[in-house]
Design an enzyme around this catalytic site. Structure first.
Site, PDB file in Angstrom:
ATOM      1  N   ARG A 211       1.060  -0.910  -0.061  1.00  0.00           N
ATOM      2  CA  ARG A 211       0.235  -0.240   0.192  1.00  0.00           C
ATOM      3  C   ARG A 211       0.960   1.420   0.374  1.00  0.00           C
ATOM      4  O   ARG A 211       1.469   1.286   0.817  1.00  0.00           O
ATOM      5  CB  ARG A 211      -0.552  -0.074   1.263  1.00  0.00           C
ATOM      6  CG  ARG A 211      -1.715  -1.285   1.095  1.00  0.00           C
ATOM      7  CD  ARG A 211      -3.000  -1.115   2.003  1.00  0.00           C
ATOM      8  NE  ARG A 211      -4.149  -2.642   1.780  1.00  0.00           N
ATOM      9  CZ  ARG A 211      -4.990  -2.356   2.293  1.00  0.00           C
ATOM     10  NH1 ARG A 211      -5.372  -1.638   3.045  1.00  0.00           N
ATOM     11  NH2 ARG A 211      -5.761  -3.666   1.915  1.00  0.00           N
ATOM     12  N   GLU A 213       0.466   3.972   0.825  1.00  0.00           N
ATOM     13  CA  GLU A 213      -0.087   4.664   2.174  1.00  0.00           C
ATOM     14  C   GLU A 213       1.042   6.035   1.809  1.00  0.00           C
ATOM     15  O   GLU A 213       2.595   6.165   1.968  1.00  0.00           O
ATOM     16  CB  GLU A 213       0.241   3.899   3.248  1.00  0.00           C
ATOM     17  CG  GLU A 213      -0.499   2.736   3.809  1.00  0.00           C
ATOM     18  CD  GLU A 213      -1.843   2.644   3.651  1.00  0.00           C
ATOM     19  OE1 GLU A 213      -2.716   3.922   4.278  1.00  0.00           O
ATOM     20  OE2 GLU A 213      -2.593   1.774   4.430  1.00  0.00           O
ATOM     21  N   ARG A 219       1.209   2.373  12.775  1.00  0.00           N
ATOM     22  CA  ARG A 219       0.597   1.585  12.541  1.00  0.00           C
ATOM     23  C   ARG A 219       0.492   1.751  10.810  1.00  0.00           C
ATOM     24  O   ARG A 219      -0.230   0.415  10.523  1.00  0.00           O
ATOM     25  CB  ARG A 219      -0.243   1.536  13.454  1.00  0.00           C
ATOM     26  CG  ARG A 219      -1.921   3.539  12.837  1.00  0.00           C
ATOM     27  CD  ARG A 219      -2.847   3.053  13.861  1.00  0.00           C
ATOM     28  NE  ARG A 219      -3.686   4.323  13.472  1.00  0.00           N
ATOM     29  CZ  ARG A 219      -4.820   4.290  12.455  1.00  0.00           C
ATOM     30  NH1 ARG A 219      -5.311   3.582  12.363  1.00  0.00           N
ATOM     31  NH2 ARG A 219      -5.195   5.564  12.029  1.00  0.00           N
ATOM     32  N   HIS A 220       0.798   2.356  10.000  1.00  0.00           N
ATOM     33  CA  HIS A 220       0.916   1.881   8.767  1.00  0.00           C
ATOM     34  C   HIS A 220       2.182   1.513   8.496  1.00  0.00           C
ATOM     35  O   HIS A 220       3.451   1.576   8.602  1.00  0.00           O
ATOM     36  CB  HIS A 220       0.621   3.134   7.967  1.00  0.00           C
ATOM     37  CG  HIS A 220      -1.175   2.969   7.837  1.00  0.00           C
ATOM     38  ND1 HIS A 220      -1.566   4.050   9.318  1.00  0.00           N
ATOM     39  CD2 HIS A 220      -2.366   3.063   7.556  1.00  0.00           C
ATOM     40  CE1 HIS A 220      -3.311   4.163   8.978  1.00  0.00           C
ATOM     41  NE2 HIS A 220      -2.938   2.974   8.477  1.00  0.00           N
ATOM     42  N   GLU A 356      -7.739  -0.671  14.872  1.00  0.00           N
ATOM     43  CA  GLU A 356      -8.230  -1.535  13.991  1.00  0.00           C
ATOM     44  C   GLU A 356      -7.108  -2.355  13.299  1.00  0.00           C
ATOM     45  O   GLU A 356      -6.249  -2.192  12.877  1.00  0.00           O
ATOM     46  CB  GLU A 356      -8.763  -1.036  12.428  1.00  0.00           C
ATOM     47  CG  GLU A 356      -9.798  -1.609  11.494  1.00  0.00           C
ATOM     48  CD  GLU A 356      -9.735  -1.186   9.925  1.00  0.00           C
ATOM     49  OE1 GLU A 356     -10.009  -0.003   9.692  1.00  0.00           O
ATOM     50  OE2 GLU A 356      -9.362  -1.846   9.284  1.00  0.00           O
ATOM     51  N   SER A 359     -10.481  -5.612   8.713  1.00  0.00           N
ATOM     52  CA  SER A 359     -12.066  -5.361   7.513  1.00  0.00           C
ATOM     53  C   SER A 359     -12.944  -7.005   6.927  1.00  0.00           C
ATOM     54  O   SER A 359     -11.762  -7.165   5.935  1.00  0.00           O
ATOM     55  CB  SER A 359     -11.653  -4.415   6.768  1.00  0.00           C
ATOM     56  OG  SER A 359     -11.264  -3.250   7.910  1.00  0.00           O
ATOM     57  N   ARG A 407      -0.461  -6.633  12.888  1.00  0.00           N
ATOM     58  CA  ARG A 407      -1.175  -5.782  13.726  1.00  0.00           C
ATOM     59  C   ARG A 407      -1.243  -6.079  15.476  1.00  0.00           C
ATOM     60  O   ARG A 407      -1.526  -5.749  16.272  1.00  0.00           O
ATOM     61  CB  ARG A 407      -2.409  -4.753  12.953  1.00  0.00           C
ATOM     62  CG  ARG A 407      -2.329  -3.567  12.579  1.00  0.00           C
ATOM     63  CD  ARG A 407      -3.139  -2.513  12.141  1.00  0.00           C
ATOM     64  NE  ARG A 407      -3.184  -1.785  11.292  1.00  0.00           N
ATOM     65  CZ  ARG A 407      -3.626  -1.042  10.462  1.00  0.00           C
ATOM     66  NH1 ARG A 407      -4.878  -0.681  10.904  1.00  0.00           N
ATOM     67  NH2 ARG A 407      -3.454   0.005  10.317  1.00  0.00           N
TER      68      ARG A 407
HETATM   69  P1  ATP Z   1      -6.490   1.440   7.950  1.00  0.00           P
HETATM   70  O1  ATP Z   1      -7.640   2.118   7.983  1.00  0.00           O
HETATM   71  O2  ATP Z   1      -6.147   1.617   9.674  1.00  0.00           O
HETATM   72  O3  ATP Z   1      -5.697   2.027   7.600  1.00  0.00           O
HETATM   73  P2  ATP Z   1      -7.502  -0.051   6.229  1.00  0.00           P
HETATM   74  O4  ATP Z   1      -9.025   0.416   6.785  1.00  0.00           O
HETATM   75  O5  ATP Z   1      -6.955   0.779   5.351  1.00  0.00           O
HETATM   76  O6  ATP Z   1      -6.725  -0.049   7.501  1.00  0.00           O
HETATM   77  P3  ATP Z   1      -8.419  -2.684   5.221  1.00  0.00           P
HETATM   78  O7  ATP Z   1      -8.094  -2.419   3.116  1.00  0.00           O
HETATM   79  O8  ATP Z   1      -9.293  -2.990   5.745  1.00  0.00           O
HETATM   80  O9  ATP Z   1      -7.538  -1.003   6.140  1.00  0.00           O
HETATM   81  O10 ATP Z   1      -7.145  -4.379   5.775  1.00  0.00           O
HETATM   82  C1  ATP Z   1      -7.630  -4.709   6.002  1.00  0.00           C
HETATM   83  C2  ATP Z   1      -6.539  -5.090   7.677  1.00  0.00           C
HETATM   84  O11 ATP Z   1      -5.036  -4.918   6.791  1.00  0.00           O
HETATM   85  C3  ATP Z   1      -6.273  -3.349   8.240  1.00  0.00           C
HETATM   86  O12 ATP Z   1      -7.829  -4.235   9.635  1.00  0.00           O
HETATM   87  C4  ATP Z   1      -4.865  -3.911   9.091  1.00  0.00           C
HETATM   88  O13 ATP Z   1      -5.101  -4.956   9.580  1.00  0.00           O
HETATM   89  C5  ATP Z   1      -3.804  -4.507   7.868  1.00  0.00           C
HETATM   90  N1  ATP Z   1      -3.797  -3.043   6.946  1.00  0.00           N
HETATM   91  C6  ATP Z   1      -4.025  -2.647   5.983  1.00  0.00           C
HETATM   92  N2  ATP Z   1      -3.478  -1.391   5.543  1.00  0.00           N
HETATM   93  C7  ATP Z   1      -1.810  -1.690   6.047  1.00  0.00           C
HETATM   94  C8  ATP Z   1      -1.255  -0.660   6.312  1.00  0.00           C
HETATM   95  N3  ATP Z   1      -0.196  -0.026   5.523  1.00  0.00           N
HETATM   96  N4  ATP Z   1      -0.020  -1.676   6.910  1.00  0.00           N
HETATM   97  C9  ATP Z   1      -0.850  -2.410   8.445  1.00  0.00           C
HETATM   98  N5  ATP Z   1      -1.218  -2.826   8.261  1.00  0.00           N
HETATM   99  C10 ATP Z   1      -2.580  -2.693   7.257  1.00  0.00           C
HETATM  100 MG    MG Z   2     -10.105  -1.045   6.553  1.00  0.00          MG
END
Ligand code: ATP
Ligand code: MG
Length: 433
Positions: A211, A213, A219-220, A356, A359, A407
């Site tokens: 990702r 991000e 936490r990312h 979180e 999902s 996480r």
């Molecule tokens: P957040 O809102 O915390 O950025 P997200 O809703 O974008 O997370 P999802 O697409 O729902 O993330 O991904 C499912 C799970 O994968 C998340 O709940 C998290 O545990 C993990 N996850 C997602 N993106 C990341 C990241 N960039 N780094 C670490 N863990 C991640």
């Molecule tokens: Mg999510």
């Protein structure tokens, strides 16, 4: 080294060769001690200057900390030694010398910044409490796999180089694939869904997600490990049950098999397996309760994403894992199925009080509705034809979720930063090592 004995196995009366790193040298004059460390622990090696060959004593005392040595000798009982035994050396072989200056102190006496630790991960992982995090991470993955097997899942591996993204275009890493544009996969979402319509029906995958991000947060990560589950003939409630079982199994595996590691982290007494029956709160209830905490300047309204401070304030109040259910359809992705009234979705999140973890939701398996969903999200259904067309050939109702492995490790061990749960994290600044 066939005949090598781990330090933890060296018993009085044994004649052994132990091998490992020089943890410490203590020269007390007539007598000197070398503390040798391997993956199982440490052992004392005693040098007596009068009673031993000069070159043996000299080799031992000239060593720099963190050099790698093999020591042959007899193991004797010694109450004053840290482990109750010591090795009386007959020979010592220096296998790899360490520089006298180290970028990081593996004995942990000098604290290091996280970035220094990550730059020198090999040395960092010589510390028992850091090693423990990764032993626990490995046990977590083992326990989770076992739980998936009990749930009747097949482990799958899906492509990480893909033609299209699923979770929003801005978070994609583009790459060049033989002259064409391609991307690193953000999630195995579409592939795992395709497998519930195959003969496999119930699958899981543990693999990397990528990702791009924008934010740099504790936490990312830009490369994370996702624990993904998907099952045919499941609704969101079944998926939440499976999710809870997997999270609890991870804690149980660690409570059972990682006592030494928890000890090294100072958590042997505080580590608790969560109780089953995680509360399930609706999104509506959650925004009301967050507003009631007074943690936010602006109260939340229907349709808002939950801000970090809000999640944290509610997490503190609830104090255990909880699910957030019945999210507004508009803030969940196109592949999540709506409830009958269209306003609400079957999407859910699993929250740890801090953040979180998961999902998930029931998926849209009706072809025409799926195509509408793509269009509403501004995605071109044609680009996803490999996926959508299978929904014309018998795709059962299904549900699943994705859980971030780092996480889970982070929240379980109370780590401040998600990077501590990854050997070689990838973030905006860090591409090496
Ligand atoms: P957040 O809102 O915390 O950025 P997200 O809703 O974008 O997370 P999802 O697409 O729902 O993330 O991904 C499912 C799970 O994968 C998340 O709940 C998290 O545990 C993990 N996850 C997602 N993106 C990341 C990241 N960039 N780094 C670490 N863990 C991640
Ligand atoms: Mg999510």
């Amino acid at each position: 080294m066939e005949s090598r004995t781990y330090t933890a196995d060296a018993a009085p009366g044994d004649s052994v060769t132990v091998a490992g790193w020089v943890h410490e040298i203590r020269d007390l004059g007539g007598i000197a001690f070398l503390i040798l460390r391997d993956t199982t622990g440490k052992i004392q090696v005693k040098f007596e200057k009068d009673g031993m060959a000069d070159d043996l004593v000299e080799t031992g005392l000239d060593l720099h900390r963190e050099s790698v040595v093999a020591v042959g000798g007899d193991v004797e009982e010694e109450d004053r030694a840290p482990t109750g035994v010591e090795v009386v050396p007959e020979n010592i072989e220096v296998l790899a010398e360490a520089d006298p200056e180290l970028p990081l102190d593996p004995s942990g006496k000098v604290d290091a910044e996280l970035s220094t630790r990550l730059d020198n991960r090999t040395l960092d992982l010589r510390k028992a409490e850091v090693q423990a995090v990764f032993e626990i991470r490995a046990e977590l993955l083992r326990s989770v796999r076992e739980q998936f097997r009990d749930l009747g899942c097949t482990e799958i591996n899906t492509p990480k180089i893909v033609a299209t993204g699923t979770e929003g275009g801005t978070e994609l890493f583009p790459i060049t694939y033989f002259g064409r544009e391609a991307f690193m996969n953000q999630s195995p979402q579409l592939f795992k869904q395709l497998m519930v319509g195959s003969g496999l029906e119930r699958v899981f995958e543990i693999g990397p997600i990528f990702r791009a991000e924008e934010h740099n947060t504790p936490r990312h990560l830009n490369e994370a490990t996702s624990i993904d589950f998907e099952s045919a003939f499941y609704d969101e409630h079944d998926a939440m049950d499976a999710c809870e079982a997997v999270v609890i199994a991870a804690y149980e595996g660690i409570a059972e098999n990682c006592q030494d590691e928890l000890e090294a982290l100072g958590m042997a007494d505080s580590f608790e397996v969560p109780d089953a029956g995680f509360p399930r709160l609706s999104y509506e209830e959650v925004i009301e309760r967050i507003n009631a905490t007074g943690a936010l300047d602006e109260p939340l309204v229907w349709g808002d994403d939950l801000p970090t401070e809000g999640e944290r304030a509610l997490g503190e109040e609830i104090g255990e894992h909880y699910f957030i259910t019945e999210w507004p359809s508009e803030i969940k992705p196109f592949y999540i199925m709506d409830k009958e009234d269209d306003e609400l979705s079957t999407g859910f999140d699993l929250m740890h009080p801090r953040l979180e973890l998961v999902s998930g939701g029931q998926r849209e398996h009706r072809h025409d509705r799926l195509i509408e969903g793509f269009e509403q999200q501004g995605l071109e259904p044609e680009a996803f034809e490999y996926y959508t067309k299978m929904f014309r050939y018998g795709m059962p109702p299904h549900a699943g979720w994705g859980l971030g492995a780092e996480r889970l490790v982070m929240t379980m061990l109370g780590l401040d930063n998600i990077r501590e749960a990854v050997l070689f994290p990838r973030d905006r600044q860090r591409l090496s090592p």
